[in-house]
Design a protein around this motif. Structure first.
Motif, short mmCIF file in Angstrom:
data_model
loop_
_atom_site.label_atom_id
_atom_site.label_comp_id
_atom_site.label_asym_id
_atom_site.label_seq_id
_atom_site.Cartn_x
_atom_site.Cartn_y
_atom_site.Cartn_z
N ALA A 311 0.83 -1.21 0.00
CA ALA A 311 0.00 0.00 0.00
C ALA A 311 0.86 1.26 0.00
O ALA A 311 0.50 2.27 -0.61
CB ALA A 311 -0.92 -0.01 1.21
N LEU A 312 2.01 1.22 0.66
CA LEU A 312 2.88 2.39 0.71
C LEU A 312 3.47 2.72 -0.65
O LEU A 312 3.83 3.87 -0.91
CB LEU A 312 4.01 2.16 1.73
N ARG A 313 3.56 1.73 -1.54
CA ARG A 313 4.15 1.96 -2.85
C ARG A 313 3.11 2.42 -3.88
O ARG A 313 3.46 2.73 -5.02
CB ARG A 313 4.83 0.68 -3.37
N MET A 314 1.84 2.43 -3.51
CA MET A 314 0.79 2.82 -4.45
C MET A 314 0.80 4.34 -4.69
O MET A 314 1.14 5.10 -3.80
CB MET A 314 -0.58 2.39 -3.93
N GLN A 315 0.38 4.74 -5.89
CA GLN A 315 0.30 6.16 -6.22
C GLN A 315 -0.89 6.83 -5.53
O GLN A 315 -0.88 8.05 -5.32
CB GLN A 315 0.18 6.33 -7.73
N VAL A 316 -1.92 6.03 -5.21
CA VAL A 316 -3.12 6.54 -4.55
C VAL A 316 -3.03 6.22 -3.05
O VAL A 316 -2.59 5.13 -2.68
CB VAL A 316 -4.40 5.90 -5.15
N PRO A 317 -3.42 7.14 -2.18
CA PRO A 317 -3.40 6.83 -0.73
C PRO A 317 -4.28 5.63 -0.41
O PRO A 317 -5.43 5.55 -0.85
CB PRO A 317 -3.96 8.11 -0.09
N VAL A 318 -3.73 4.70 0.34
CA VAL A 318 -4.43 3.47 0.70
C VAL A 318 -4.49 3.37 2.22
O VAL A 318 -3.45 3.36 2.88
CB VAL A 318 -3.75 2.22 0.11
N GLU A 319 -5.71 3.33 2.75
CA GLU A 319 -5.91 3.14 4.19
C GLU A 319 -6.08 1.65 4.46
O GLU A 319 -6.99 1.03 3.94
CB GLU A 319 -7.13 3.92 4.66
N VAL A 320 -5.19 1.09 5.25
CA VAL A 320 -5.13 -0.36 5.47
C VAL A 320 -5.64 -0.71 6.86
O VAL A 320 -5.24 -0.10 7.85
CB VAL A 320 -3.69 -0.89 5.28
N ASP A 321 -6.52 -1.70 6.90
CA ASP A 321 -7.03 -2.24 8.17
C ASP A 321 -6.86 -3.75 8.12
O ASP A 321 -7.59 -4.44 7.42
CB ASP A 321 -8.49 -1.85 8.38
N VAL A 322 -5.87 -4.25 8.82
CA VAL A 322 -5.55 -5.69 8.80
C VAL A 322 -5.68 -6.24 10.21
O VAL A 322 -5.13 -5.68 11.16
CB VAL A 322 -4.13 -5.95 8.26
N GLU A 323 -6.42 -7.33 10.34
CA GLU A 323 -6.56 -8.00 11.63
C GLU A 323 -6.51 -9.51 11.38
O GLU A 323 -7.50 -10.13 11.04
CB GLU A 323 -7.87 -7.61 12.30
N LEU A 324 -5.31 -10.07 11.55
CA LEU A 324 -5.09 -11.49 11.27
C LEU A 324 -4.51 -12.17 12.51
O LEU A 324 -3.67 -11.59 13.21
CB LEU A 324 -4.13 -11.67 10.09
N SER A 339 -3.38 -10.98 -5.58
CA SER A 339 -4.73 -10.52 -5.92
C SER A 339 -4.94 -9.09 -5.43
O SER A 339 -5.46 -8.24 -6.16
CB SER A 339 -5.77 -11.46 -5.29
N VAL A 340 -4.52 -8.80 -4.20
CA VAL A 340 -4.60 -7.44 -3.68
C VAL A 340 -3.76 -6.48 -4.52
O VAL A 340 -4.19 -5.37 -4.85
CB VAL A 340 -4.16 -7.39 -2.20
N SER A 341 -2.57 -6.94 -4.90
CA SER A 341 -1.69 -6.10 -5.73
C SER A 341 -2.36 -5.75 -7.06
O SER A 341 -2.31 -4.59 -7.50
CB SER A 341 -0.38 -6.84 -5.99
N GLU A 342 -3.02 -6.73 -7.69
CA GLU A 342 -3.69 -6.49 -8.97
C GLU A 342 -4.85 -5.51 -8.80
O GLU A 342 -5.03 -4.59 -9.61
CB GLU A 342 -4.19 -7.81 -9.54
N VAL A 343 -5.65 -5.69 -7.75
CA VAL A 343 -6.80 -4.81 -7.53
C VAL A 343 -6.34 -3.38 -7.23
O VAL A 343 -6.90 -2.41 -7.77
CB VAL A 343 -7.68 -5.35 -6.39
N LEU A 344 -5.33 -3.22 -6.38
CA LEU A 344 -4.82 -1.89 -6.07
C LEU A 344 -4.23 -1.21 -7.30
O LEU A 344 -4.42 -0.01 -7.52
CB LEU A 344 -3.77 -1.97 -4.96
N THR A 345 -3.53 -1.99 -8.11
CA THR A 345 -2.96 -1.43 -9.35
C THR A 345 -4.07 -0.97 -10.30
O THR A 345 -3.97 0.10 -10.91
CB THR A 345 -2.07 -2.47 -10.04
N ASN A 346 -5.12 -1.77 -10.42
CA ASN A 346 -6.25 -1.38 -11.27
C ASN A 346 -6.90 -0.09 -10.76
O ASN A 346 -7.27 0.79 -11.54
CB ASN A 346 -7.28 -2.50 -11.32
N ALA A 347 -7.05 0.00 -9.44
CA ALA A 347 -7.65 1.20 -8.86
C ALA A 347 -6.80 2.43 -9.14
O ALA A 347 -7.32 3.51 -9.45
CB ALA A 347 -7.85 1.02 -7.36
N ALA A 348 -5.47 2.28 -9.05
CA ALA A 348 -4.59 3.42 -9.28
C ALA A 348 -4.56 3.83 -10.75
O ALA A 348 -4.46 5.01 -11.09
CB ALA A 348 -3.18 3.08 -8.80
N LYS A 349 -4.67 2.85 -11.66
CA LYS A 349 -4.53 3.14 -13.09
C LYS A 349 -5.82 3.58 -13.75
O LYS A 349 -5.83 4.46 -14.61
CB LYS A 349 -4.00 1.89 -13.82
#
Length: 429
Positions: A311-324, A339-349
């Motif tokens: 998320a830190l490398r994305m061009q768009v600000p990404v708010e992350v909530d992880v509870e594992l 899968s997350v990488s592909e979806v975030l990339t699509n959102a940014a592009k």
């Protein structure tokens, strides 16, 4: 009316209206389609049914699918379709009609649909009517008490009360209040029973579920093999076009240095600096390639930290909530990460989003489920059928029995949800 009772009254009236709609569908569409289906099957013996049966069965399945949709929307009852897929190589003309009719007759779901039409026209009508009748009957009792429905002169019965005067009208009003109270309190349950009865006939049998499962495993196995082959070709291409070419060029540069080191030391020093730069670039490309195969942070720190770093490398600000609760098996973490990488990339592009939210949680219910949701405030329009990215995610998750769902109306927002059944392999320390 007290605000406490408003939701109850609203839900009860809504259940009554839905019961009325289901009554019309049951006694109208279901009964008509049952008669048409039986006649069409009988006409097969005369040859005419070969042409009518596919059309009638199409109507029946549309009607059944509509009931599945209403069951999910109105009562939260999920009724998956059990139909076998029609062959894609059906021939045109009369021969194709015969083949199509044969496939439909051999499908057990066709006969269960026809049985459901009959049951829905009788028992389905009754259960739907029970959601409406207490409200209407109770209202009738109140109208009799007010003298607006029937004359108070005998000859008419309401429930067990003969209407023959003011006293009996008051009694009708009391019964009306009783029926209305019963309807307000319980008329949603007949509606639920209506859809549960439909599910018992319209849902896949255990044999059909096993057959669908085998077919799904067959497809996901081929998808996994194809994905692995494509990944190997990508790695080979990246090595050939990137790091390998730079290493070859670096070897040639070192050979040039050997021939120039005595004749032209300055030139040899320049070529040597170029070779050092090429080696650094080759090392960077190799690191990127290894990160694309399996990111080191994913192997060392797990899915939570890996997605935060992503998320830190994305061009768009990404708010992350992880509870594992801990770590998962390597294939699960790898599939989820990419899968997350592909979806975030699509959102940014493609989405023109200004904010993305990533939520990753784990539920122990039903044997364990990893749930991932990616939401953006972009312009929407994403679809499983557009481009290869979403289909690739679907194949990747399908190999692990995972599912992908996309909600992206025009204008946004876009919500992509992923679920992977899994168990925690190592608890968080």
């Amino acid at each position: 009316m007290s605000t406490r009772w408003r939701p109850l009254v609203r839900d009860s009236l809504l259940a009554g209206a839905r019961g009325l709609a289901l009554c019309l569908l049951s006694i109208g569409a279901s009964l008509a389609l049952f008669v048409l289906s039986v006649l069409s099957m009988l006409l097969i013996l005369l040859g005419v049914g070969v042409f009518t049966t596919p059309l009638v069965m199409t109507w029946v399945r549309m009607h059944a699918n509509q009931r599945r949709l209403l069951a999910a929307q109105w009562s939260g009852v999920s009724i998956p379709p059990p139909y076998r897929p029609l062959p894609r190589d059906l021939r045109p003309g009369v021969t194709g009609m015969v083949e199509r009719t044969t496939v439909l007759i051999k499908d057990p779901a066709t006969w269960r649909d026809i049985l459901w039409l009959l049951v829905d026209a009788i028992a389905g009508f009754v259960t739907a009517l029970l959601a409406l009748a207490p409200l209407v009957y109770g209202l009738e009792g109140l109208l009799i008490m007010a003298g607006l429905w029937v004359p108070l002169s005998g000859g008419y019965w309401y429930a067990v009360v003969p209407v023959d005067g003011f006293g009996s009208a008051l009694l009708c009003g009391l019964f009306g209040v009783l029926f209305l109270s019963l309807g307000l309190a319980a008329n949603r349950y007949p509606l639920q029973a209506h859809f549960l009865m439909a599910k018992s006939l319209l849902a896949p049998t255990r044999g059909a579920q096993l057959s669908q499962r085998v077919e799904q495993l067959y497809e996901t196995r081929h998808d996994a093999v194809d994905s692995s082959a494509a990944e190997l070709r990508r790695i080979e291409r990246d090595l050939h076009d990137g790091a390998q070419a730079r290493l070859v060029a670096m070897g040639m540069s070192l050979g040039t240095v050997e021939s120039l080191i005595e004749k032209d030391p300055a030139k040899a020093k320049e070529v040597l600096a170029h070779a050092r730069s090429a080696s650094a670039e080759a090392l960077t490309e190799l690191r990127d390639l290894v990160r694309g195969i399996h990111p080191p942070v994913l192997a060392e720190r797990g899915l939570g930290d890996a997605t935060r770093a992503l998320a830190l490398r994305m061009q768009v600000p990404v708010e992350v909530d992880v509870e594992l609760p801990g770590r998962f098996e390597e294939p699960v973490e790898s599939a989820a990460y990419f899968s997350v990488s592909e979806v975030l990339t699509n959102a940014a592009k493609h989405s023109d989003a200004t904010q993305v939210w990533l939520d990753i949680h784990y539920s122990k219910a039903a044997g364990g489920m990893l749930r991932i949701a990616v939401t953006d405030n972009g312009n929407g329009g994403a679809s499983l059928h557009k481009g290869s990215g979403m289909r690739g995610i679907e194949r990747r998750l399908g190999a692990l029995d995972g599912v992908l769902a996309v909600s992206s109306p025009s204008g946004g927002p876009t919500l992509v949800t992923m679920e992977i059944p899994c168990e925690v392999s190592r608890a968080r320390g």
